[in-house]
Design a protein around this motif. Structure first.
Motif: not given
Ligand code: FES
Lengths: 168, 112
Positions: A38-63
């Protein structure tokens, strides 16, 4: 008579304590996990994926040497709700021969219009007030008070990551 | 504090009545099924209410929310297990209780 009565009381006491102990232990074994859930959402992190660095693709996709426009999409997971492909904005990515990167916001530092790449003149052109920037994002002419916004980047396992923040 | 709760709710009086209820013809192990059923009913209700907080009744997220409950929460698997097996146990106990009442004639008027 007195003796057996005293014995009876202590026996009764023992049974009472024993049954309460056993019963209490069993009850705690059931109640504790239920309360824990019952108190799980209080004690634990439930949101993921708000990291600072975001993937935009592979290096060789960029000329090399040609700016490429990329949409920045974030993915967030809130408990079982998955928000995938939320578009946050766009960036210009310039890859150099030595694989170093420049990543600029597409928003003009003047009033926020979308900046285009003029392939024929090899310059960034802002359509709104004729702001012009070179391939390194430096202001050449126009009303912009500063150079193009750039973002911190890193390359991990041949993948480009951008520390994207909304600037405008 | 204790007295205040007691004054408002009569909780310990209720517990006394429930636990110290005199059983006609003496206490027997064969009389546990009724109390067992009450316990299971409360267990089902409480675990059910808690799990509702983690359930999303929609065609897109129902599976995901149960997966989350089972694998990502603290004790979610345990509480879900209690609820799952509790429901089967309740059916069995209800049947046993019914037979016990029927065979012992507990529905008849007491003489002693
Ligand atoms: S908004 Fe780009 S030059 Fe004014």
């Amino acid at each position: 008579m007195e003796d057996s009565k005293a014995e009876n009381t202590s026996r009764r006491r023992f049974l009472k304590i024993a049954s309460h102990t056993i019963g209490g232990t069993l009850a705690a074994g059931v109640i504790a996990p239920v309360v824990g859930l019952a108190i799980h959402p209080w004690m634990k992190e439930t949101v993921y994926g708000t990291e600072d660095f975001i993937t935009i693709g592979k290096v060789d996709e960029f000329p090399v040497g040609v700016p490429k426009k990329m949409a920045i999409t974030s993915s967030k997971m809130d408990a079982w709700n998955i928000f995938d492909g939320l578009v946050m904005g766009s960036v210009w990515v310039i890859r150099r021969e030595d694989n170093s990167l420049n990543v600029f916001s597409t928003n003009c530092p003047h009033l926020g219009c979308g900046i285009n790449w003029g392939e024929d003149v090899k310059q960034f052109l802002c359509p709104c007030h004729e702001g012009i920037f070179d391939i390194d994002g430096k202001t050449i002419s126009g009303p912009s008070p500063r150079d193009m916004y750039s973002y911190e980047t890193k390359i991990e396992n041949n993948t480009i990551l951008v520390n994207y923040k909304k600037v405008i | 504090m204790r007295k205040w709760i007691e004054d408002r709710t009569g909780l310990s009086k209720l517990v006394k009545v429930m636990l110290d209820e005199p059983v006609h013809g003496g206490a027997k192990w064969s009389y546990v099924f009724g109390s067992g059923l009450v316990f299971l009913f409360i267990l089902q209700a409480v675990t059910g209410i808690v799990m509702t907080a983690f359930y999303s009744p929609s065609s897109t997220s129902a599976w995901g929310s149960v997966y989350y409950l089972q694998h990502k929460t603290s004790f979610g698997w345990f509480v879900r297990g209690l609820h799952h097996f509790g429901s089967s146990a309740m059916m069995i106990l209800a049947l046993v209780h019914m037979f016990q009442v029927f065979i012992f004639g507990a529905y008849k008027n007491h003489v002693n």
